[in-house]
Design a protein around this motif. Sequence first.
Motif, PDB file in Angstrom:
ATOM      1  N   VAL A 124       0.760  -1.231  -0.071  1.00  0.00           N
ATOM      2  CA  VAL A 124       0.035  -0.005  -0.038  1.00  0.00           C
ATOM      3  C   VAL A 124       0.634   1.154   0.006  1.00  0.00           C
ATOM      4  CG1 VAL A 124      -1.658   1.177   0.994  1.00  0.00           C
ATOM      5  CG2 VAL A 124      -2.037  -0.996   1.309  1.00  0.00           C
ATOM      6  N   ALA A 125       1.868   1.486   0.887  1.00  0.00           N
ATOM      7  CA  ALA A 125       2.953   2.368   0.865  1.00  0.00           C
ATOM      8  C   ALA A 125       3.436   2.619  -0.597  1.00  0.00           C
ATOM      9  CB  ALA A 125       4.068   2.253   1.821  1.00  0.00           C
ATOM     10  N   GLU A 126       3.853   1.613  -1.287  1.00  0.00           N
ATOM     11  CA  GLU A 126       4.353   1.795  -2.436  1.00  0.00           C
ATOM     12  C   GLU A 126       3.644   2.394  -3.565  1.00  0.00           C
ATOM     13  OE1 GLU A 126       6.671  -0.862  -5.807  1.00  0.00           O
ATOM     14  OE2 GLU A 126       6.098  -1.837  -4.071  1.00  0.00           O
ATOM     15  N   ARG A 127       2.221   1.761  -3.575  1.00  0.00           N
ATOM     16  CA  ARG A 127       1.250   2.530  -4.479  1.00  0.00           C
ATOM     17  C   ARG A 127       1.056   3.938  -4.053  1.00  0.00           C
ATOM     18  NH1 ARG A 127      -2.487  -2.688  -3.086  1.00  0.00           N
ATOM     19  NH2 ARG A 127      -1.606  -4.139  -4.606  1.00  0.00           N
ATOM     20  N   VAL A 128       1.035   4.385  -2.762  1.00  0.00           N
ATOM     21  CA  VAL A 128       1.013   5.800  -2.507  1.00  0.00           C
ATOM     22  C   VAL A 128       2.202   6.535  -3.116  1.00  0.00           C
ATOM     23  CG1 VAL A 128       0.770   7.365  -0.606  1.00  0.00           C
ATOM     24  CG2 VAL A 128      -0.788   5.378  -0.486  1.00  0.00           C
ATOM     25  N   MET A 129       3.152   6.197  -2.694  1.00  0.00           N
ATOM     26  CA  MET A 129       4.531   6.704  -3.456  1.00  0.00           C
ATOM     27  C   MET A 129       4.210   6.954  -5.091  1.00  0.00           C
ATOM     28  SD  MET A 129       7.634   5.326  -1.293  1.00  0.00           S
ATOM     29  CE  MET A 129       7.633   3.726  -1.491  1.00  0.00           C
ATOM     30  N   LEU A 130       3.924   5.732  -5.629  1.00  0.00           N
ATOM     31  CA  LEU A 130       4.041   5.758  -7.139  1.00  0.00           C
ATOM     32  C   LEU A 130       2.650   6.925  -7.423  1.00  0.00           C
ATOM     33  CD1 LEU A 130       4.120   2.264  -8.007  1.00  0.00           C
ATOM     34  CD2 LEU A 130       5.654   3.846  -8.410  1.00  0.00           C
ATOM     35  N   GLY A 131       1.535   7.277  -6.598  1.00  0.00           N
ATOM     36  CA  GLY A 131       0.511   7.856  -7.123  1.00  0.00           C
ATOM     37  C   GLY A 131       1.005   9.224  -6.760  1.00  0.00           C
ATOM     38  N   LEU A 132       1.908   9.713  -5.880  1.00  0.00           N
ATOM     39  CA  LEU A 132       2.376  10.967  -5.573  1.00  0.00           C
ATOM     40  C   LEU A 132       3.453  11.309  -6.692  1.00  0.00           C
ATOM     41  CD1 LEU A 132       3.031  10.651  -1.701  1.00  0.00           C
ATOM     42  CD2 LEU A 132       1.278  12.049  -2.795  1.00  0.00           C
ATOM     43  N   CYS A 133       4.105  10.246  -7.195  1.00  0.00           N
ATOM     44  CA  CYS A 133       5.080  10.518  -8.273  1.00  0.00           C
ATOM     45  C   CYS A 133       4.344  11.084  -9.464  1.00  0.00           C
ATOM     46  CB  CYS A 133       5.862   9.302  -8.587  1.00  0.00           C
ATOM     47  SG  CYS A 133       7.135   9.070  -7.190  1.00  0.00           S
ATOM     48  N   ARG A 134       2.935  10.302  -9.871  1.00  0.00           N
ATOM     49  CA  ARG A 134       2.156  10.659 -10.694  1.00  0.00           C
ATOM     50  C   ARG A 134       1.610  12.154 -10.641  1.00  0.00           C
ATOM     51  NH1 ARG A 134       0.711   5.263 -10.316  1.00  0.00           N
ATOM     52  NH2 ARG A 134      -1.099   5.728  -9.122  1.00  0.00           N
ATOM     53  N   LEU A 135       1.174  12.290  -9.432  1.00  0.00           N
ATOM     54  CA  LEU A 135       0.792  13.682  -9.189  1.00  0.00           C
ATOM     55  C   LEU A 135       1.803  14.863  -9.456  1.00  0.00           C
ATOM     56  CD1 LEU A 135      -1.713  15.354  -7.961  1.00  0.00           C
ATOM     57  CD2 LEU A 135      -0.758  14.830  -5.690  1.00  0.00           C
ATOM     58  N   VAL A 136       2.988  14.663  -8.967  1.00  0.00           N
ATOM     59  CA  VAL A 136       3.986  15.515  -9.096  1.00  0.00           C
ATOM     60  C   VAL A 136       4.240  15.883 -10.776  1.00  0.00           C
ATOM     61  CG1 VAL A 136       6.586  16.152  -8.857  1.00  0.00           C
ATOM     62  CG2 VAL A 136       5.104  15.319  -7.041  1.00  0.00           C
ATOM     63  N   ARG A 137       4.417  14.643 -11.520  1.00  0.00           N
ATOM     64  CA  ARG A 137       4.641  14.691 -12.998  1.00  0.00           C
ATOM     65  C   ARG A 137       3.516  15.594 -13.564  1.00  0.00           C
ATOM     66  NH1 ARG A 137       8.852  11.841 -14.836  1.00  0.00           N
ATOM     67  NH2 ARG A 137       9.631  10.199 -13.413  1.00  0.00           N
ATOM     68  N   GLU A 138       2.181  15.215 -13.153  1.00  0.00           N
ATOM     69  CA  GLU A 138       1.196  15.775 -13.904  1.00  0.00           C
ATOM     70  C   GLU A 138       0.900  17.607 -13.511  1.00  0.00           C
ATOM     71  OE1 GLU A 138      -2.401  13.858 -12.532  1.00  0.00           O
ATOM     72  OE2 GLU A 138      -1.790  12.017 -13.570  1.00  0.00           O
ATOM     73  N   VAL A 139       1.418  17.708 -12.127  1.00  0.00           N
ATOM     74  CA  VAL A 139       1.446  19.005 -11.888  1.00  0.00           C
ATOM     75  C   VAL A 139       2.541  19.721 -12.575  1.00  0.00           C
ATOM     76  CG1 VAL A 139       1.629  20.714 -10.107  1.00  0.00           C
ATOM     77  CG2 VAL A 139       0.246  18.766  -9.443  1.00  0.00           C
ATOM     78  N   SER A 140       3.702  19.298 -12.570  1.00  0.00           N
ATOM     79  CA  SER A 140       4.646  19.716 -13.476  1.00  0.00           C
ATOM     80  C   SER A 140       4.520  19.938 -14.868  1.00  0.00           C
ATOM     81  CB  SER A 140       6.087  18.977 -13.234  1.00  0.00           C
ATOM     82  OG  SER A 140       6.402  18.999 -11.994  1.00  0.00           O
ATOM     83  N   GLU A 141       3.913  19.043 -15.509  1.00  0.00           N
ATOM     84  CA  GLU A 141       3.230  19.206 -16.866  1.00  0.00           C
ATOM     85  C   GLU A 141       2.525  20.390 -17.150  1.00  0.00           C
ATOM     86  OE1 GLU A 141       0.847  16.342 -19.446  1.00  0.00           O
ATOM     87  OE2 GLU A 141       3.152  16.006 -19.647  1.00  0.00           O
ATOM     88  N   ARG A 142       1.582  20.392 -16.033  1.00  0.00           N
ATOM     89  CA  ARG A 142       0.496  21.618 -16.199  1.00  0.00           C
ATOM     90  C   ARG A 142       1.075  22.853 -15.988  1.00  0.00           C
ATOM     91  NH1 ARG A 142      -5.701  20.629 -14.937  1.00  0.00           N
ATOM     92  NH2 ARG A 142      -6.103  18.585 -15.748  1.00  0.00           N
ATOM     93  N   VAL A 143       1.922  22.821 -15.046  1.00  0.00           N
ATOM     94  CA  VAL A 143       2.520  24.335 -14.747  1.00  0.00           C
ATOM     95  C   VAL A 143       3.348  24.614 -15.986  1.00  0.00           C
ATOM     96  CG1 VAL A 143       4.522  25.400 -13.419  1.00  0.00           C
ATOM     97  CG2 VAL A 143       2.626  24.132 -12.120  1.00  0.00           C
ATOM     98  N   ILE A 144       4.035  23.861 -16.439  1.00  0.00           N
ATOM     99  CA  ILE A 144       4.814  24.123 -17.971  1.00  0.00           C
ATOM    100  C   ILE A 144       3.843  24.621 -18.930  1.00  0.00           C
ATOM    101  CG2 ILE A 144       6.243  23.406 -19.490  1.00  0.00           C
ATOM    102  CD1 ILE A 144       7.593  21.283 -17.394  1.00  0.00           C
ATOM    103  N   ASP A 145       2.729  23.855 -19.117  1.00  0.00           N
ATOM    104  CA  ASP A 145       1.498  24.322 -20.095  1.00  0.00           C
ATOM    105  C   ASP A 145       1.157  25.474 -19.757  1.00  0.00           C
ATOM    106  OD1 ASP A 145       2.159  21.961 -21.522  1.00  0.00           O
ATOM    107  OD2 ASP A 145       0.354  21.024 -20.876  1.00  0.00           O
TER     108      ASP A 145
END
Length: 236
Positions: A124-145
């Motif tokens: 469960v902890a690993e899934r949460v970490m992966l989810g946070l990684c996806r979130l950071v990448r999505e937010v970074s892409e949106r900020v750049i856009d």
Amino acid sequence: MSLIRSSLGLRSVKLFEGLPPGRLDALAQACRWRSLPAGRSPVQRSVRESDVHFVISGQLRITYFAFGGRQLTFREVGAGEYFGELAAIDGQPRSADVLTLQDSVIASLDATAFRALLRDEPAVAERVMLGLCRLVREVSERVIDLTTLGVQNRVHAELLRLAREAGCADNRARLDPAPTHAELASRISTTREQVTREINALQVRGLLAKDGRALVLGDVDQLARMVMQVRGAETT
């Protein structure tokens, strides 16, 4: 509304996949269960509340209401997903508002119990970490856009993202129901009128078509090339 605290509801939550029935039963009893009508806000930005919320049914929008009524939408969560993990982990106030788009049932686990779950269940902890990684990448892409692309290109990028979420087949994607122009505008920080102009332009070019309540993207690859070109990325 009184709800039965049952592990059956938690079995659909992807975060808990593989947990034994006894563990799910204990989590179900530890959660606070609520049935919320559409248009309710179970989480408000800046409030010090740190529960993690698991969506049993319905759909909710993670958004930001700025002064003056302007809205910026981050993402939507549906049955089997969860939200609220940031405040549960760092103890800081909520960073966004949450709004129910449909009648929804959520099960809420307090921060202390959630952190104990992460310590006890490595998967469960690993899934949460992966989810946070996806979130950071999505937010970074949106900020750049938002900082580098014009409105026209931001509309293209958001339609491409929605197409990939919906699933592409034979270079086509169907968004059903189609997001309203106001919803698209809230996702890319612009106005409904600007979105309408670009949607009409894509229809004239034959890349987009209406089909009842749906929008059909007729050439996803071409849309992807348009987005990648303005982002400066390789098109392979």
